[in-house]
Design a protein around this motif. Structure first.
Motif, short mmCIF file in Angstrom:
data_model
loop_
_atom_site.label_atom_id
_atom_site.label_comp_id
_atom_site.label_asym_id
_atom_site.label_seq_id
_atom_site.Cartn_x
_atom_site.Cartn_y
_atom_site.Cartn_z
N GLN B 3 -14.17 18.04 7.84
CA GLN B 3 -13.41 16.99 7.76
C GLN B 3 -11.66 17.00 7.47
N VAL B 4 -11.32 17.87 5.93
CA VAL B 4 -10.08 18.09 5.60
C VAL B 4 -10.13 20.01 5.73
N LYS B 5 -8.46 20.57 6.24
CA LYS B 5 -9.18 21.28 6.43
C LYS B 5 -7.93 21.83 5.79
N GLN B 6 -7.88 23.33 4.68
CA GLN B 6 -6.95 24.20 4.08
C GLN B 6 -6.62 25.05 4.03
N SER B 7 -4.97 25.09 3.96
CA SER B 7 -4.43 26.57 4.62
C SER B 7 -3.33 27.18 3.31
N PRO B 8 -3.38 28.19 2.56
CA PRO B 8 -3.70 29.20 3.53
C PRO B 8 -5.19 29.68 1.95
N GLN B 9 -6.27 30.53 2.57
CA GLN B 9 -7.18 30.70 1.71
C GLN B 9 -6.76 31.66 0.86
N SER B 10 -5.83 32.22 0.53
CA SER B 10 -5.07 32.59 -0.51
C SER B 10 -3.78 32.88 -0.60
N LEU B 11 -3.14 32.66 -1.86
CA LEU B 11 -1.85 32.91 -2.08
C LEU B 11 -1.47 33.52 -3.33
N VAL B 13 2.01 34.50 -4.75
CA VAL B 13 3.71 34.13 -5.17
C VAL B 13 4.28 35.25 -6.30
N GLN B 14 5.74 35.64 -7.03
CA GLN B 14 5.94 35.87 -7.61
C GLN B 14 6.74 34.37 -8.99
N LYS B 15 6.64 34.67 -10.14
CA LYS B 15 6.85 34.22 -11.19
C LYS B 15 7.72 33.41 -10.79
N GLY B 16 8.46 32.15 -10.90
CA GLY B 16 9.00 31.47 -10.89
C GLY B 16 9.16 31.23 -9.32
N GLY B 17 8.72 31.44 -8.30
CA GLY B 17 9.02 31.29 -7.02
C GLY B 17 8.36 29.45 -6.60
N ILE B 18 7.66 29.45 -5.02
CA ILE B 18 8.07 27.93 -4.57
C ILE B 18 6.09 27.99 -3.86
N SER B 19 5.06 27.58 -4.53
CA SER B 19 3.69 28.05 -3.89
C SER B 19 3.59 26.03 -3.17
N ILE B 20 3.26 26.17 -2.05
CA ILE B 20 3.03 25.33 -1.03
C ILE B 20 1.98 25.80 -0.71
N ILE B 21 0.44 24.84 -0.63
CA ILE B 21 -0.33 24.85 -0.18
C ILE B 21 -0.98 23.59 0.90
N ASN B 22 -1.57 23.75 2.54
CA ASN B 22 -1.26 22.62 3.20
C ASN B 22 -3.13 22.36 3.47
N CYS B 23 -2.72 20.48 3.55
CA CYS B 23 -4.20 20.30 4.05
C CYS B 23 -4.13 19.97 5.55
N ALA B 24 -4.63 18.63 6.11
CA ALA B 24 -5.13 18.67 7.28
C ALA B 24 -6.17 17.75 7.66
N TYR B 25 -6.06 16.17 7.58
CA TYR B 25 -7.29 15.73 7.73
C TYR B 25 -7.26 15.03 9.09
N GLU B 26 -8.35 14.82 9.57
CA GLU B 26 -9.28 14.01 10.52
C GLU B 26 -9.50 12.48 10.81
N ASN B 27 -9.72 11.73 9.58
CA ASN B 27 -10.19 10.52 9.70
C ASN B 27 -9.40 9.99 8.90
N THR B 28 -8.65 9.25 10.18
CA THR B 28 -7.65 7.93 10.09
C THR B 28 -8.48 7.05 8.52
N ALA B 29 -8.87 6.83 8.17
CA ALA B 29 -9.65 5.87 7.14
C ALA B 29 -9.18 6.26 5.63
N PHE B 30 -9.25 7.65 5.90
CA PHE B 30 -8.81 8.16 4.32
C PHE B 30 -7.45 7.75 4.09
N ASP B 31 -7.54 7.09 2.33
CA ASP B 31 -6.28 6.44 1.54
C ASP B 31 -6.23 6.92 0.64
N TYR B 32 -6.63 7.83 0.51
CA TYR B 32 -6.50 8.12 -1.52
C TYR B 32 -6.47 10.61 -0.94
N PHE B 33 -5.63 10.45 -1.50
CA PHE B 33 -5.24 12.28 -1.41
C PHE B 33 -5.33 12.23 -2.62
#
Lengths: 113, 114
Positions: B3-11, B13-33
């Motif tokens: 129900q919750v898909k997360q990417s990437p599996q590994s990341l 990053v250089q010190k000082g850089g920006i780390s970005i992790i993404n998630c997608a969900y399916e259940n529209t009833a979810f209201d807390y993340f």
């Protein structure tokens, strides 16, 4: 202020045996949830206890059972162990069942041989 | 069913850089993340959480961006430090059922290199 404490930290069992894991919640917390974390995976919800009753249950068989005591501590019991039950079992506590702010313990690592 | 898909599996990053992790969900009833951080040998620790009524929440170097229409949310770690190296889990839950049952993603292992 003690956080969530779990025991034992590690244990090894053989298939078919039974295991009991214990959890003491963070001071001031009255709700305990149990999660199973397989290697390399996210935690999976087993069940939640509040007021000594099971409030909600995840997709786990009846071999998994629990209990909450009047002092809010909790036990997780697993019967007829399978190899697939090998995992890190995490206990999380919260102030009431209606909050998503969970505090996790360090877990009990169960290995089933 | 995941129900919750997360990417990437590994990341990495250089010190000082920006780390970005993404998630997608399916259940529209979810209201807390929430997002959790887990170091080896430790239990997950709550980092930051958001509800669907806001599109962004920032706490220090950590920011959650939320896109309700796309059913996606992401964690941004600004000025990433070696001490941020850990596994990060996104999760989702539905309130109003009398209790919170968190559904977690599979995790992202972040390595911040000097």
């Amino acid at each position: 202020d003690a956080g969530v404490t779990q025991s034992p930290t590690h244990l090894i069992k053989t298939r078919g045996q039974q295991v009991t894991l214990r959890c003491s919640p963070k001071s001031g917390h009255d709700t305990v949830s149990w999660y199973q974390q397989a290697l390399g995976q996210g935690p999976q919800f087993i069940f939640q206890y509040y007021e000594e009753e099971e409030r909600q249950r995840g997709n786990f068989p009846d071999r998994f059972s629990g209990h909450q005591f009047p002092n809010y501590s909790s036990e997780l019991n697993v019967n007829a162990l399978l190899l697939g039950d090998s995992a890190l079992y995490l206990c999380a506590s919260s102030m009431g069942p209606n909050t998503g702010e969970l505090f996790f313990g360090e877990g009990s690592r169960l290995t089933v041989l | 069913q995941q129900q919750v898909k997360q990417s990437p599996q590994s990341l990495i990053v250089q010190k000082g850089g920006i780390s970005i992790i993404n998630c997608a969900y399916e259940n529209t009833a979810f209201d807390y993340f929430p997002w959790y951080q887990q170091f080896p040998g430790k239990g997950p620790a709550l980092l930051i959480a958001i509800r669907p009524d806001v599109s962004e929440k920032k706490e220090g170097r950590f920011t959650i961006s939320f896109n309700k229409s796309a059913k996606q949310f992401s964690l941004h770690i600004m000025d990433s430090q070696p001490g941020d190296s850990a596994t990060y889990f996104c999760a989702a839950a539905r309130s109003g059922a009398g209790s919170y049952q968190l559904t977690f993603g599979k995790g992202t292992k972040l390595s911040v290199i000097p």
